[in-house]
Design an enzyme around this catalytic site. Structure first.
Site, mmCIF file in Angstrom:
data_model
loop_
_atom_site.group_PDB
_atom_site.id
_atom_site.type_symbol
_atom_site.label_atom_id
_atom_site.label_comp_id
_atom_site.label_asym_id
_atom_site.label_seq_id
_atom_site.Cartn_x
_atom_site.Cartn_y
_atom_site.Cartn_z
ATOM 1 N N HIS A 1 14.317 12.268 -7.422
ATOM 2 C CA HIS A 1 15.547 13.052 -6.653
ATOM 3 C C HIS A 1 16.742 13.369 -7.738
ATOM 4 O O HIS A 1 16.809 12.797 -9.021
ATOM 5 C CB HIS A 1 16.392 11.717 -6.012
ATOM 6 N N ARG B 1 16.076 17.647 1.306
ATOM 7 C CA ARG B 1 14.454 17.504 0.815
ATOM 8 C C ARG B 1 14.152 18.496 0.163
ATOM 9 O O ARG B 1 14.024 19.614 0.865
ATOM 10 C CB ARG B 1 13.709 16.897 1.850
ATOM 11 N N GLY C 1 10.449 10.150 -1.294
ATOM 12 C CA GLY C 1 11.249 9.398 -0.814
ATOM 13 C C GLY C 1 11.003 8.938 0.524
ATOM 14 O O GLY C 1 11.662 8.313 1.491
ATOM 15 N N GLN D 1 16.219 15.950 -2.720
ATOM 16 C CA GLN D 1 15.300 14.586 -2.640
ATOM 17 C C GLN D 1 13.829 15.052 -2.585
ATOM 18 O O GLN D 1 13.541 15.738 -1.873
ATOM 19 C CB GLN D 1 15.765 13.749 -1.648
ATOM 20 N N THR E 1 0.815 -1.152 0.008
ATOM 21 C CA THR E 1 -0.030 -0.036 -0.011
ATOM 22 C C THR E 1 0.996 1.405 0.117
ATOM 23 O O THR E 1 0.243 2.316 -0.140
ATOM 24 C CB THR E 1 -1.061 0.016 1.198
ATOM 25 N N CYS F 1 17.708 5.421 -2.376
ATOM 26 C CA CYS F 1 17.275 5.897 -3.673
ATOM 27 C C CYS F 1 18.258 6.923 -4.157
ATOM 28 O O CYS F 1 18.109 7.339 -5.298
ATOM 29 C CB CYS F 1 15.822 6.301 -3.444
ATOM 30 N N ARG G 1 -3.820 -3.020 9.337
ATOM 31 C CA ARG G 1 -4.403 -1.874 9.161
ATOM 32 C C ARG G 1 -5.024 -1.799 7.734
ATOM 33 O O ARG G 1 -6.062 -1.339 7.362
ATOM 34 C CB ARG G 1 -3.435 -0.573 8.935
ATOM 35 N N SER G 2 -4.172 -2.348 6.711
ATOM 36 C CA SER G 2 -4.677 -2.261 5.376
ATOM 37 C C SER G 2 -5.203 -3.753 5.046
ATOM 38 O O SER G 2 -5.846 -4.012 3.563
ATOM 39 C CB SER G 2 -3.542 -2.295 4.291
#
Ligand SMILES: NC(=O)c1ccc[n+]([C@@H]2O[C@H](COP(=O)([O-])OP(=O)(O)OC[C@H]3O[C@@H](n4cnc5c(N)ncnc54)[C@H](OP(=O)(O)O)[C@@H]3O)[C@@H](O)[C@H]2O)c1
Length: 321
Positions: free
Chosen positions: A226, A219, A162, A158, A12, A131, A37-38
């Protein structure tokens, strides 16, 4: 060999969503897992849907899945990957749980794909790098092979994806006037864990344990993609034209020439590492400066892990013939 059964754990999430998309395109037989939860959530899978199962130790250790792709975070990976491995599955883990642990291969297929096979000799666990490390090593390896890496400086830009699906939602909801640059990492003294990971993972993948690397990770308010500004000092001289020619031949890399240059918008949704602005670095001898952009959810995460998976599944299929 019958079609391999693949389990996506973290289905998810930001990375899991793209993983399902790429596996559906490739026609794999897939099961989706996430937290309690999912459980029961229906996710798109090609033209169909897939129902999310809870990633319990019993489900992952049952031995009825050939290979698991994990994108659940370090804590959950440490709890669940050993169980899946003990059940006999190959595990490709995208967290930092195994990346820097001795004996566990840390793999970018274009750079050190052969290392992945070592996992088959032990507990079948392979780590997928950070990444930013993946596109960086795709660009550095051909330059190192041509002229020898002596020193590296890198500054990252980034995207919020991410940091996961919730951060993407938060950026979408935020007024543009509030967008900012942030350094939302864990501090290790005066350096962030993102910066030390980038250094240690790059050294491990390139097998250059003493390569001097200085990184600043930031970020930016971009949804996906990125970017990295890179300054390399080389042992031997290499002109920008020679570096461009070498990188043009490198797998998964696309060189852009001015007036084109890499942007996250152009990289997002694609599988290539876009590299451009290749020029002499006037601040060092035998120095080159470059700029790259890459889709952090695809080659930076999901796609790289699937490439590792296909490498290992190809070998195990041959062994079973
Ligand atoms: N985003 C990137 O660019 C990127 C790149 C490389 C590596 N990674 C790594 O990939 C991992 C996931 O990142 P992400 O960005 O996809 O995060 P995310 O969007 O927050 O998704 C996290 C996923 O993990 C599941 N999960 C969390 N705890 C779990 C548990 N105890 N048991 C089972 N499932 C659990 C969540 O399920 P629920 O929905 O049920 O909570 C969700 O599916 C992290 O380790 C991250 O470092 C991310």
């Amino acid at each position: 060999m019958a079609s391999p059964r693949i389990g996506v754990v973290g289905a998810t999430g930001a990375v899991g969503t793209i993983t399902l998309e790429l596996l559906a395109e490739r026609g794999y037989d897939v099961r989706a897992f996430a937290s309690a939860r999912s459980a029961g959530t229906r996710l798109p899978f090609g033209d169909d849907e897939i129902v999310v199962e809870e990633a319990t130790p019993e489900a992952l250790g049952a031995g009825d899945v050939d290979l698991f792709l994990f994108s659940v975070g370090t804590g959950a990976s440490k709890a669940l990957v050993p169980v899946a491995s003990a059940g006999g599955a190959i595990c490709v883990d995208k967290s930092s749980a195994y990346r820097l642990v001795d004996g566990y291969p840390l793999v970018v297929p274009e750079v050190n794909g052969g290392r992945a096979l070592e996992a088959l000799e032990r507990d079948r666990i392979v780590a997928n790098p950070n990444c930013c490390t993946i596109p960086l090593t795709c660009v550095l390896k051909p330059l190192h092979d041509a002229a020898g890496l002596k020193r590296l400086h890198v500054a990252t830009y980034q995207s919020v994806s991410g940091a996961g699906a919730q951060r993407m939602e938060a950026l979408r909801a935020e007024p543009a006037s509030e967008h900012n640059l942030v350094m939302d990492w864990t501090w290790e003294g005066d350096e962030s864990d993102e910066e030390s990971k980038l250094r240690a993972e790059t050294r491990k993948i390139l097998e250059l344990p003493d390569l001097p690397i200085s990184a600043t990770c930031v970020r930016v308010p971009v949804l996906v993609g990125h970017s990295e500004a890179i300054w390399v000092e080389l042992d031997e001289p290499l002109s920008p034209a020679e570096a461009s020619a070498i990188l043009s031949e490198a797998p998964s890399v696309r060189v852009l020439q001015l007036p084109d240059y890499p942007t996250p918008a152009d990289a997002a949704g694609g599988d290539e590492v876009l590299v451009g602005r290749i020029r002499r670095d006037e601040a060092s001898g035998n120095g080159l400066a470059l700029f790259l952009s890459n889709d952090n959810l695809r080659k930076g995460a999901a796609l790289n892990a699937i490439q590792i998976a296909e490498l290992l599944l190809g070998v195990t299929a041959e062994q079973k013939v």
